[in-house]
Scaffold this active site. Sequence first.
Site, PDB file in Angstrom:
ATOM      1  N   HIS A  81      -8.198  13.405   1.023  1.00 32.45           N
ATOM      2  CA  HIS A  81      -6.803  13.591   1.406  1.00 32.45           C
ATOM      3  C   HIS A  81      -6.702  13.481   2.919  1.00 32.45           C
ATOM      4  O   HIS A  81      -7.591  13.959   3.642  1.00 32.45           O
ATOM      5  CB  HIS A  81      -6.278  14.956   0.960  1.00 32.45           C
ATOM      6  CG  HIS A  81      -6.322  15.135  -0.518  1.00 32.45           C
ATOM      7  ND1 HIS A  81      -5.392  14.555  -1.362  1.00 32.45           N
ATOM      8  CD2 HIS A  81      -7.212  15.771  -1.320  1.00 32.45           C
ATOM      9  CE1 HIS A  81      -5.704  14.861  -2.619  1.00 32.45           C
ATOM     10  NE2 HIS A  81      -6.808  15.588  -2.627  1.00 32.45           N
ATOM     11  N   LEU A  82      -5.605  12.886   3.360  1.00 32.09           N
ATOM     12  CA  LEU A  82      -5.352  12.790   4.803  1.00 32.09           C
ATOM     13  C   LEU A  82      -5.048  14.174   5.366  1.00 32.09           C
ATOM     14  O   LEU A  82      -5.587  14.585   6.394  1.00 32.09           O
ATOM     15  CB  LEU A  82      -4.156  11.863   5.052  1.00 32.09           C
ATOM     16  CG  LEU A  82      -4.376  10.403   4.648  1.00 32.09           C
ATOM     17  CD1 LEU A  82      -3.083   9.790   4.150  1.00 32.09           C
ATOM     18  CD2 LEU A  82      -4.928   9.615   5.806  1.00 32.09           C
ATOM     19  N   TYR A 107       1.235  12.908   8.100  1.00 35.38           N
ATOM     20  CA  TYR A 107       0.230  11.900   7.753  1.00 35.38           C
ATOM     21  C   TYR A 107      -0.192  10.989   8.905  1.00 35.38           C
ATOM     22  O   TYR A 107      -1.075  10.149   8.733  1.00 35.38           O
ATOM     23  CB  TYR A 107       0.752  11.047   6.584  1.00 35.38           C
ATOM     24  CG  TYR A 107       0.991  11.860   5.327  1.00 35.38           C
ATOM     25  CD1 TYR A 107      -0.076  12.460   4.661  1.00 35.38           C
ATOM     26  CD2 TYR A 107       2.271  12.050   4.819  1.00 35.38           C
ATOM     27  CE1 TYR A 107       0.136  13.217   3.530  1.00 35.38           C
ATOM     28  CE2 TYR A 107       2.499  12.812   3.674  1.00 35.38           C
ATOM     29  CZ  TYR A 107       1.420  13.393   3.039  1.00 35.38           C
ATOM     30  OH  TYR A 107       1.614  14.148   1.918  1.00 35.38           O
ATOM     31  N   ARG A 142      -0.850  23.585   2.944  1.00 40.67           N
ATOM     32  CA  ARG A 142       0.535  23.149   2.762  1.00 40.67           C
ATOM     33  C   ARG A 142       1.212  23.951   1.639  1.00 40.67           C
ATOM     34  O   ARG A 142       0.793  25.059   1.329  1.00 40.67           O
ATOM     35  CB  ARG A 142       0.543  21.639   2.509  1.00 40.67           C
ATOM     36  CG  ARG A 142      -0.065  20.859   3.681  1.00 40.67           C
ATOM     37  CD  ARG A 142      -0.055  19.369   3.442  1.00 40.67           C
ATOM     38  NE  ARG A 142       1.314  18.867   3.285  1.00 40.67           N
ATOM     39  CZ  ARG A 142       1.605  17.661   2.785  1.00 40.67           C
ATOM     40  NH1 ARG A 142       0.610  16.851   2.428  1.00 40.67           N
ATOM     41  NH2 ARG A 142       2.862  17.283   2.651  1.00 40.67           N
ATOM     42  N   PRO A 153       0.187   7.055  -5.295  1.00 41.70           N
ATOM     43  CA  PRO A 153       1.571   6.756  -4.938  1.00 41.70           C
ATOM     44  C   PRO A 153       1.991   7.202  -3.539  1.00 41.70           C
ATOM     45  O   PRO A 153       1.547   8.229  -3.037  1.00 41.70           O
ATOM     46  CB  PRO A 153       2.388   7.517  -5.994  1.00 41.70           C
ATOM     47  CG  PRO A 153       1.473   8.568  -6.511  1.00 41.70           C
ATOM     48  CD  PRO A 153       0.087   7.987  -6.427  1.00 41.70           C
ATOM     49  N   ASN A 154       2.847   6.379  -2.977  1.00 41.30           N
ATOM     50  CA  ASN A 154       3.493   6.594  -1.669  1.00 41.30           C
ATOM     51  C   ASN A 154       2.567   6.370  -0.478  1.00 41.30           C
ATOM     52  O   ASN A 154       3.019   6.399   0.664  1.00 41.30           O
ATOM     53  CB  ASN A 154       4.136   7.997  -1.582  1.00 41.30           C
ATOM     54  CG  ASN A 154       5.171   8.210  -2.662  1.00 41.30           C
ATOM     55  OD1 ASN A 154       6.068   7.388  -2.817  1.00 41.30           O
ATOM     56  ND2 ASN A 154       5.051   9.277  -3.441  1.00 41.30           N
ATOM     57  N   GLU A 212     -13.223  12.812  -3.654  1.00 42.46           N
ATOM     58  CA  GLU A 212     -11.762  12.968  -3.520  1.00 42.46           C
ATOM     59  C   GLU A 212     -11.432  13.082  -2.037  1.00 42.46           C
ATOM     60  O   GLU A 212     -12.117  13.821  -1.316  1.00 42.46           O
ATOM     61  CB  GLU A 212     -11.344  14.254  -4.257  1.00 42.46           C
ATOM     62  CG  GLU A 212      -9.878  14.607  -4.121  1.00 42.46           C
ATOM     63  CD  GLU A 212      -9.557  16.001  -4.700  1.00 42.46           C
ATOM     64  OE1 GLU A 212     -10.504  16.712  -5.125  1.00 42.46           O
ATOM     65  OE2 GLU A 212      -8.370  16.363  -4.698  1.00 42.46           O
ATOM     66  N   ASN A 224      -8.011   8.791  -3.145  1.00 42.78           N
ATOM     67  CA  ASN A 224      -6.918   9.672  -2.730  1.00 42.78           C
ATOM     68  C   ASN A 224      -5.855   9.545  -3.821  1.00 42.78           C
ATOM     69  O   ASN A 224      -5.048   8.603  -3.803  1.00 42.78           O
ATOM     70  CB  ASN A 224      -6.354   9.258  -1.364  1.00 42.78           C
ATOM     71  CG  ASN A 224      -5.281  10.229  -0.898  1.00 42.78           C
ATOM     72  OD1 ASN A 224      -4.802  11.050  -1.680  1.00 42.78           O
ATOM     73  ND2 ASN A 224      -4.900  10.134   0.370  1.00 42.78           N
ATOM     74  N   ALA A 254      -0.020  12.366  -4.962  1.00 46.36           N
ATOM     75  CA  ALA A 254       0.655  13.394  -5.765  1.00 46.36           C
ATOM     76  C   ALA A 254       0.019  13.574  -7.146  1.00 46.36           C
ATOM     77  O   ALA A 254       0.080  14.674  -7.728  1.00 46.36           O
ATOM     78  CB  ALA A 254       2.138  13.046  -5.912  1.00 46.36           C
ATOM     79  N   ARG A 284       5.873   7.203   6.642  1.00 45.24           N
ATOM     80  CA  ARG A 284       6.057   8.364   5.766  1.00 45.24           C
ATOM     81  C   ARG A 284       5.638   9.657   6.490  1.00 45.24           C
ATOM     82  O   ARG A 284       4.450   9.807   6.825  1.00 45.24           O
ATOM     83  CB  ARG A 284       5.186   8.188   4.517  1.00 45.24           C
ATOM     84  CG  ARG A 284       5.207   9.369   3.587  1.00 45.24           C
ATOM     85  CD  ARG A 284       4.134   9.266   2.503  1.00 45.24           C
ATOM     86  NE  ARG A 284       4.200  10.431   1.653  1.00 45.24           N
ATOM     87  CZ  ARG A 284       3.251  10.789   0.808  1.00 45.24           C
ATOM     88  NH1 ARG A 284       2.162  10.048   0.683  1.00 45.24           N
ATOM     89  NH2 ARG A 284       3.381  11.865   0.078  1.00 45.24           N
TER      90      ARG A 284
HETATM   91  C1  DQA Z   1      -2.169  13.588   0.011  1.00 43.18           C
HETATM   92  C2  DQA Z   1      -1.731  15.031  -0.244  1.00 43.18           C
HETATM   93  C3  DQA Z   1      -0.863  15.131  -1.489  1.00 43.18           C
HETATM   94  O1  DQA Z   1      -0.434  16.468  -1.671  1.00 43.18           O
HETATM   95  C4  DQA Z   1       0.371  14.259  -1.351  1.00 43.18           C
HETATM   96  O2  DQA Z   1       1.118  14.275  -2.548  1.00 43.18           O
HETATM   97  C5  DQA Z   1       0.067  12.867  -0.927  1.00 43.18           C
HETATM   98  C6  DQA Z   1      -0.973  12.653   0.085  1.00 43.18           C
HETATM   99  C7  DQA Z   1      -2.940  13.451   1.324  1.00 43.18           C
HETATM  100  O3  DQA Z   1      -3.599  12.434   1.496  1.00 43.18           O
HETATM  101  O4  DQA Z   1      -2.860  14.307   2.202  1.00 43.18           O
HETATM  102  O5  DQA Z   1       0.737  11.923  -1.321  1.00 43.18           O
HETATM  103  O6  DQA Z   1      -3.016  13.176  -1.046  1.00 43.18           O
END
Ligand code: DQA
Length: 142
Positions: free
Chosen positions: A100-101, A23, A107, A10-11, A98, A74, A77, A18
């Site tokens: 993550h950006l 990001y 964080r 999501p997102n 897995e 990825n 959340a 965003r």
């Molecule tokens: C994320 C890190 C997560 O904590 C966050 O909720 C995201 C993006 C990242 O790619 O850095 O939506 O997965």
Amino acid sequence: MRTVLVLNGPNLDKLGTREPMVYGNTTIADISAMCVSFGADHDMSVDFRQTNSEAELIGWLHEAAETSTPVVMNPAAFTHYSVAIRDAAAMLTAPLIEVHLSNPLAREEFRHTSLISGIAHGTISGFGAQSYILALQALATL
Ligand code: DQA
């Protein structure tokens, strides 16, 4: 040519606008194009998908499990709280990476827990869009 699924939660459809300080400015379409192009150069057919729906992501993981397809994911959340995504990912038979950006460990504390890391082959975080390419590179050598 092997198929690799690159799944996004999501997102991530909002990348580019965003929280650019976290990001970056790269859009999900840019990341998709980078992954498809890397795949083409490394004998991999990259099937890149994004969803805001937990149910849809679970369906894609079931599909990957049934077809023994390697996955780069990825979970966004969902990483931090979805037991359902973890359970679906645990059914995978081919490697799961897995990505993550950002670096969630650098964080907020609620991002320090990943329900996915414990069942992934490995995790790549903190390199922006390049995290995806590093993950595909890792898959290419596994
Ligand atoms: C994320 C890190 C997560 O904590 C966050 O909720 C995201 C993006 C990242 O790619 O850095 O939506 O997965």
